[in-house]
Write a protein that holds these residues in place. Structure first.
Motif, PDB file in Angstrom:
ATOM      1  N   SER A 170     -62.077  97.405 -17.669  1.00 33.08           N
ATOM      2  CA  SER A 170     -62.450  96.063 -18.131  1.00 33.08           C
ATOM      3  C   SER A 170     -61.555  94.985 -17.526  1.00 33.08           C
ATOM      4  N   GLY A 171     -60.519  95.417 -16.760  1.00 31.88           N
ATOM      5  CA  GLY A 171     -59.631  94.461 -16.118  1.00 31.88           C
ATOM      6  C   GLY A 171     -58.401  94.130 -16.932  1.00 31.88           C
ATOM      7  N   GLU A 172     -58.304  94.702 -18.128  1.00 32.03           N
ATOM      8  CA  GLU A 172     -57.141  94.447 -18.959  1.00 32.03           C
ATOM      9  C   GLU A 172     -55.985  95.345 -18.520  1.00 32.03           C
ATOM     10  N   GLU A 173     -54.765  94.866 -18.762  1.00 32.00           N
ATOM     11  CA  GLU A 173     -53.600  95.670 -18.434  1.00 32.00           C
ATOM     12  C   GLU A 173     -53.627  96.932 -19.281  1.00 32.00           C
ATOM     13  N   ALA A 174     -53.578  98.100 -18.618  1.00 31.23           N
ATOM     14  CA  ALA A 174     -53.675  99.360 -19.341  1.00 31.23           C
ATOM     15  C   ALA A 174     -52.330 100.088 -19.379  1.00 31.23           C
ATOM     16  N   ASP A 175     -51.716 100.231 -18.237  1.00 31.25           N
ATOM     17  CA  ASP A 175     -50.450 100.947 -18.143  1.00 31.25           C
ATOM     18  C   ASP A 175     -49.426 100.034 -17.481  1.00 31.25           C
ATOM     19  N   ALA A 176     -48.776  99.214 -18.298  1.00 24.37           N
ATOM     20  CA  ALA A 176     -47.795  98.280 -17.756  1.00 24.37           C
ATOM     21  C   ALA A 176     -46.608  99.038 -17.194  1.00 24.37           C
ATOM     22  N   GLN A 177     -46.140  98.575 -16.068  1.00 19.59           N
ATOM     23  CA  GLN A 177     -44.944  99.086 -15.418  1.00 19.59           C
ATOM     24  C   GLN A 177     -44.986 100.602 -15.210  1.00 19.59           C
ATOM     25  N   THR A 178     -46.036 101.049 -14.559  1.00 16.51           N
ATOM     26  CA  THR A 178     -46.174 102.454 -14.195  1.00 16.51           C
ATOM     27  C   THR A 178     -45.351 102.728 -12.941  1.00 16.51           C
ATOM     28  N   SER A 179     -44.561 103.791 -12.965  1.00 11.88           N
ATOM     29  CA  SER A 179     -43.728 104.149 -11.815  1.00 11.88           C
ATOM     30  C   SER A 179     -44.491 105.068 -10.871  1.00 11.88           C
ATOM     31  N   ILE A 180     -44.520 104.683  -9.612  1.00 14.09           N
ATOM     32  CA  ILE A 180     -45.143 105.461  -8.542  1.00 14.09           C
ATOM     33  C   ILE A 180     -44.005 105.903  -7.633  1.00 14.09           C
ATOM     34  N   ARG A 181     -43.985 107.189  -7.270  1.00 14.64           N
ATOM     35  CA  ARG A 181     -42.900 107.699  -6.417  1.00 14.64           C
ATOM     36  C   ARG A 181     -43.479 108.641  -5.383  1.00 14.64           C
ATOM     37  N   ALA A 182     -42.941 108.538  -4.166  1.00 14.05           N
ATOM     38  CA  ALA A 182     -43.359 109.435  -3.090  1.00 14.05           C
ATOM     39  C   ALA A 182     -42.161 109.780  -2.219  1.00 14.05           C
ATOM     40  N   ASP A 183     -42.015 111.050  -1.916  1.00 12.35           N
ATOM     41  CA  ASP A 183     -41.080 111.531  -0.905  1.00 12.35           C
ATOM     42  C   ASP A 183     -41.932 112.151   0.176  1.00 12.35           C
ATOM     43  N   VAL A 184     -41.868 111.607   1.384  1.00 16.70           N
ATOM     44  CA  VAL A 184     -42.752 112.075   2.442  1.00 16.70           C
ATOM     45  C   VAL A 184     -42.098 111.808   3.798  1.00 16.70           C
ATOM     46  N   GLU A 185     -42.478 112.598   4.779  1.00 16.55           N
ATOM     47  CA  GLU A 185     -42.021 112.372   6.147  1.00 16.55           C
ATOM     48  C   GLU A 185     -43.086 111.550   6.855  1.00 16.55           C
ATOM     49  N   VAL A 186     -42.646 110.515   7.561  1.00 21.30           N
ATOM     50  CA  VAL A 186     -43.597 109.647   8.263  1.00 21.30           C
ATOM     51  C   VAL A 186     -43.228 109.560   9.735  1.00 21.30           C
ATOM     52  N   PRO A 187     -44.220 109.570  10.607  1.00 24.13           N
ATOM     53  CA  PRO A 187     -43.938 109.344  12.021  1.00 24.13           C
ATOM     54  C   PRO A 187     -43.811 107.847  12.291  1.00 24.13           C
ATOM     55  N   TYR A 188     -42.912 107.495  13.183  1.00 19.86           N
ATOM     56  CA  TYR A 188     -42.855 106.118  13.650  1.00 19.86           C
ATOM     57  C   TYR A 188     -43.767 106.046  14.866  1.00 19.86           C
ATOM     58  N   ARG A 189     -44.870 105.324  14.756  1.00 19.49           N
ATOM     59  CA  ARG A 189     -45.887 105.250  15.810  1.00 19.49           C
ATOM     60  C   ARG A 189     -45.458 104.370  16.978  1.00 19.49           C
ATOM     61  N   GLY A 190     -44.655 103.365  16.696  1.00 19.28           N
ATOM     62  CA  GLY A 190     -44.211 102.467  17.752  1.00 19.28           C
ATOM     63  C   GLY A 190     -44.440 101.023  17.379  1.00 19.28           C
ATOM     64  N   LEU A 191     -44.225 100.169  18.371  1.00 20.41           N
ATOM     65  CA  LEU A 191     -44.339  98.732  18.180  1.00 20.41           C
ATOM     66  C   LEU A 191     -45.596  98.249  18.885  1.00 20.41           C
ATOM     67  N   ILE A 192     -46.457  97.601  18.134  1.00 15.88           N
ATOM     68  CA  ILE A 192     -47.757  97.153  18.624  1.00 15.88           C
ATOM     69  C   ILE A 192     -47.673  95.666  18.976  1.00 15.88           C
ATOM     70  N   VAL A 193     -48.254  95.323  20.111  1.00 10.47           N
ATOM     71  CA  VAL A 193     -48.342  93.914  20.516  1.00 10.47           C
ATOM     72  C   VAL A 193     -49.802  93.626  20.846  1.00 10.47           C
ATOM     73  N   VAL A 194     -50.410  92.736  20.072  1.00 13.56           N
ATOM     74  CA  VAL A 194     -51.763  92.257  20.358  1.00 13.56           C
ATOM     75  C   VAL A 194     -51.582  90.819  20.842  1.00 13.56           C
ATOM     76  N   PRO A 195     -51.755  90.583  22.149  1.00 12.85           N
ATOM     77  CA  PRO A 195     -51.477  89.244  22.683  1.00 12.85           C
ATOM     78  C   PRO A 195     -52.174  88.120  21.921  1.00 12.85           C
ATOM     79  N   GLY A 196     -53.362  88.358  21.396  1.00 14.10           N
ATOM     80  CA  GLY A 196     -54.080  87.332  20.642  1.00 14.10           C
ATOM     81  C   GLY A 196     -53.409  86.954  19.333  1.00 14.10           C
ATOM     82  N   ASN A 197     -52.418  87.737  18.874  1.00 18.07           N
ATOM     83  CA  ASN A 197     -51.683  87.432  17.644  1.00 18.07           C
ATOM     84  C   ASN A 197     -50.469  86.544  17.901  1.00 18.07           C
ATOM     85  N   LEU A 198     -50.356  86.047  19.140  1.00 23.96           N
ATOM     86  CA  LEU A 198     -49.216  85.219  19.507  1.00 23.96           C
ATOM     87  C   LEU A 198     -49.712  83.862  19.999  1.00 23.96           C
ATOM     88  N   SER A 199     -48.977  82.802  19.671  1.00 24.12           N
ATOM     89  CA  SER A 199     -49.440  81.454  20.023  1.00 24.12           C
ATOM     90  C   SER A 199     -49.440  81.227  21.531  1.00 24.12           C
TER      91      SER A 199
END
Length: 190
Positions: free
Chosen positions: A123-152
């Motif tokens: 219904s959109g009402e607050e149901a579980d205030a201040q719920t804690s979410i936790r994750a321990d995971v390994e992530v790859p670093y994909r790299g640094l992306i440059v899209v020229p159109g995102n630069l002035s």
């Protein structure tokens, strides 16, 4: 029925950076980092739920991506830019977030992500205030992306892109620029 946050199991994650600016909004050219954690599908109240945590627009003040190992970032911060959210049927901004990077091995980081979110009922009402979410995971670093159109001022050559990056990163920490879809990517050296 309370959301079973303790049953969330991280499945995979992703880490990348991108060079971006938006002068119209006052967002200065900089390298911004994003972390995503996807969780296994969760059965809750007879419904299969897909959940994801994201932390975007981070500026951890590192020139060499390898320096993220051992860093901890806590949100909210005074810069007012970084965003942290938990997605479970809708986008829920996190009240607080703690993101810890453990040292990398061959382009991967162990991360611990802790978020506090306010979950809502159907219904959109607050149901579980201040719920804690936790994750321990390994992530790859994909790299640094440059899209020229995102630069002035749009860099047109790999050399001009390198010049646009030099104030923000140590380009020696990356392999040479590669074409990637609409833009370019610098893959990490390890």
């Amino acid at each position: 029925m309370r959301f079973p946050a303790a049953r969330l199991v991280p499945r995979e994650g992703d880490l990348y950076a991108h060079l971006f600016e938006n002068p119209a909004t006052g967002l200065a050219r900089n390298v911004y980092w994003s972390v995503t954690v996807d969780f296994e599908t969760l059965d809750h109240a007879g419904e299969a739920m897909t959940c994801t945590s994201t932390v975007d627009w981070l500026r951890p003040d590192v020139r060499d991506w390898r320096a993220l190992g051992g860093r901890t970032i806590t949100l909210p911060r005074d810069d007012g830019l970084a965003e942290s959210s938990f997605y479970v049927g809708e986008h829920l901004p996190a009240r607080t977030t703690k993101l810890a990077f453990r040292p990398q091995l061959e382009g991967r980081f162990g991360i611990t992500l802790e978020q506090v979110v306010d979950l809502r009922s159907e219904s959109g009402e607050e149901a579980d205030a201040q719920t804690s979410i936790r994750a321990d995971v390994e992530v790859p670093y994909r790299g640094l992306i440059v899209v020229p159109g995102n630069l002035s001022s749009i860099p047109a050559t790999p050399e001009s892109i390198g010049e646009a990056l030099r104030p923000h990163i140590d380009v020696a920490a990356y392999h040479p620029l590669e074409r990637d879809g609409r833009g370019f990517i610098l893959r990490p050296r390890w």
